[in-house]
Enzyme design. Structure first.
Site, PDB file in Angstrom:
ATOM      1  N   SER A 148      -4.229  -2.232  12.563  1.00 44.46           N
ATOM      2  CA  SER A 148      -2.833  -2.668  10.907  1.00 44.46           C
ATOM      3  C   SER A 148      -1.760  -3.967  11.302  1.00 44.46           C
ATOM      4  O   SER A 148      -1.897  -4.309  12.567  1.00 44.46           O
ATOM      5  CB  SER A 148      -3.466  -1.960  10.349  1.00 44.46           C
ATOM      6  OG  SER A 148      -2.633  -1.879   9.375  1.00 44.46           O
ATOM      7  N   ASP A 278     -13.302  -5.073   5.717  1.00 47.07           N
ATOM      8  CA  ASP A 278     -12.431  -4.595   5.456  1.00 47.07           C
ATOM      9  C   ASP A 278     -11.254  -5.291   4.675  1.00 47.07           C
ATOM     10  O   ASP A 278     -12.132  -6.163   3.825  1.00 47.07           O
ATOM     11  CB  ASP A 278     -11.253  -5.005   7.216  1.00 47.07           C
ATOM     12  CG  ASP A 278     -10.040  -5.136   6.649  1.00 47.07           C
ATOM     13  OD1 ASP A 278      -9.445  -4.460   5.981  1.00 47.07           O
ATOM     14  OD2 ASP A 278      -9.465  -4.973   7.881  1.00 47.07           O
ATOM     15  N   HIS A 306     -10.730  -0.895   7.179  1.00 45.70           N
ATOM     16  CA  HIS A 306     -10.177  -0.945   7.590  1.00 45.70           C
ATOM     17  C   HIS A 306      -9.926  -0.187   9.011  1.00 45.70           C
ATOM     18  O   HIS A 306      -9.202  -0.318   9.586  1.00 45.70           O
ATOM     19  CB  HIS A 306      -9.097  -1.463   6.468  1.00 45.70           C
ATOM     20  CG  HIS A 306      -8.263  -1.948   7.045  1.00 45.70           C
ATOM     21  ND1 HIS A 306      -7.120  -3.127   7.405  1.00 45.70           N
ATOM     22  CD2 HIS A 306      -6.159  -0.853   7.304  1.00 45.70           C
ATOM     23  CE1 HIS A 306      -6.289  -3.481   8.403  1.00 45.70           C
ATOM     24  NE2 HIS A 306      -5.425  -1.698   7.680  1.00 45.70           N
TER      25      HIS A 306
END
Length: 337
Positions: A148, A278, A306
């Site tokens: 991320s 995601d 995610h």
């Protein structure tokens, strides 16, 4: 029943009752303390040791296991509002003789937080470089892993400091434009239009908002007790003001597409892992990276969101190990040729 035997049972029962009552009290009254104990326990169980490193007046907090050896060390960069312990679920499935380093990102957990610091993606990459120099991790090129926000930083780091990085794993990285808006991006736009940007979905302040964030971040529906949700919120609330500042920094024009702007400079063999479902960062980002990085290996995980590290830790660990083994094999073949 003999009196001595009865006394023994009473004492034994009382001895067992104390930790049980302590656990119940912690669960009901101080769930955040229980969460901290949980991480402390798993760090010890997995052999991860916590250390601090200083660069001038700046302090980095990190955990590590193993020592540098013939295989590359692995440096792991966590995502927005997380901390070094988020990697424990993957560490569990990695060999104990691998040298692993998990650092708290700038402003997170035990690493220095300063209003004067540069929390842009390039600013964070510079700080991580300082950390690497502090602990002399770059005596030999290392394998860099980021997820991320940490994936955005990892990609920029690999582009800006290519001599440090022998290979790279990006897990659902931020910093890329997308042709398809994710659920999270749509929510942000709605909040901007209604001028309620203070209610960022990734910065919960109630157990209900925490539950919504978990649903947003994961495809697997975890059944989390209300008390644990409260504990997770309690741990985060003191930091929410910083998280808001950081979030606005990394979605600013300067950082929003940092990985995209730097991806053509990445020379290290790169592995991209992305959850197909995601809802935070659309999976189409994987093809963007694959088209720009020459030696790029893409893995799309079915039925995964995610939070790849939490949802599919064994699979993620295996993919990283397989990637490193492949690179080692290629390197050996080149030496023999």
């Amino acid at each position: 029943m003999d009196l001595d035997v009865l006394n023994m049972f009473v004492i034994a029962g009382g001895t067992l009752a104390i930790p049980i009552l302590a656990f119940v009290a912690s669960f009901l009254l101080w769930p955040s303390a229980l969460i901290r104990i949980y991480y402390w326990y798993w760090r010890r169980a997995l052999g991860m040791q916590v250390r601090y490193a200083n660069y001038d007046d700046y302090q980095f907090c990190y955990s590590y296991r193993g020592r540098p050896g013939y295989r590359p060390s692995i440096l792991m960069l966590h995502g927005f509002s997380a901390h070094k312990d988020m990697w424990l679920s993957i560490v569990k499935f990695l060999p104990k003789n691998l040298h692993l380093v998990c650092v708290d990102m700038p402003g997170h957990e035990g690493t220095t937080r300063s209003d004067l610091d540069d929390y842009s993606i390039s600013g964070q990459a510079k700080r991580i470089h300082q950390f690497v120099e502090c602990i002399k991790l770059n005596r030999r090129p290392f394998h860099l892993v980021g997820t991320s926000m940490g994936g955005n930083v990892a990609g920029v780091y690999a582009a800006q400091y290519p001599e440090d990085v022998c290979s790279l794993t990006l897990i659902c990285p931020a910093g890329l434009p997308s042709t398809t808006d994710s659920k999270f991006i749509k929510q942000l736009r709605e909040l901007q239009e209604s001028k309620r940007i203070d209610r960022i979905p990734l910065i919960p302040s109630t157990p209900e908002e925490m539950a919504d964030m978990l649903k947003l971040c994961s495809y697997v529906r975890f059944k989390v007790p209300q008390q644990i949700l409260q504990g997770l919120v309690d741990v985060r609330i003191p930091h929410n003001e910083f998280y808001r500042k950081l979030f606005l920094e990394i979605v600013d024009e300067k950082s929003r597409h940092s990985l995209h702007e730097n991806m053509s400079k990445i020379k290290a063999p790169t592995q991209v892992i992305w959850g197909k479902q995601d809802q935070v960062l659309d999976v189409s980002g994987a093809s963007v990276l694959a088209s720009a990085i020459p030696d790029c290996h893409v893995y799309i995980l079915e039925n995964c969101g995610h939070s790849v590290v939490v949802e599919r830790p064994r699979k993620t660990a295996n993919l990283i190990l397989e990637f490193l083994a492949l690179l080692h094999s290629i390197d050996n073949n080149k030496k023999q040729a």
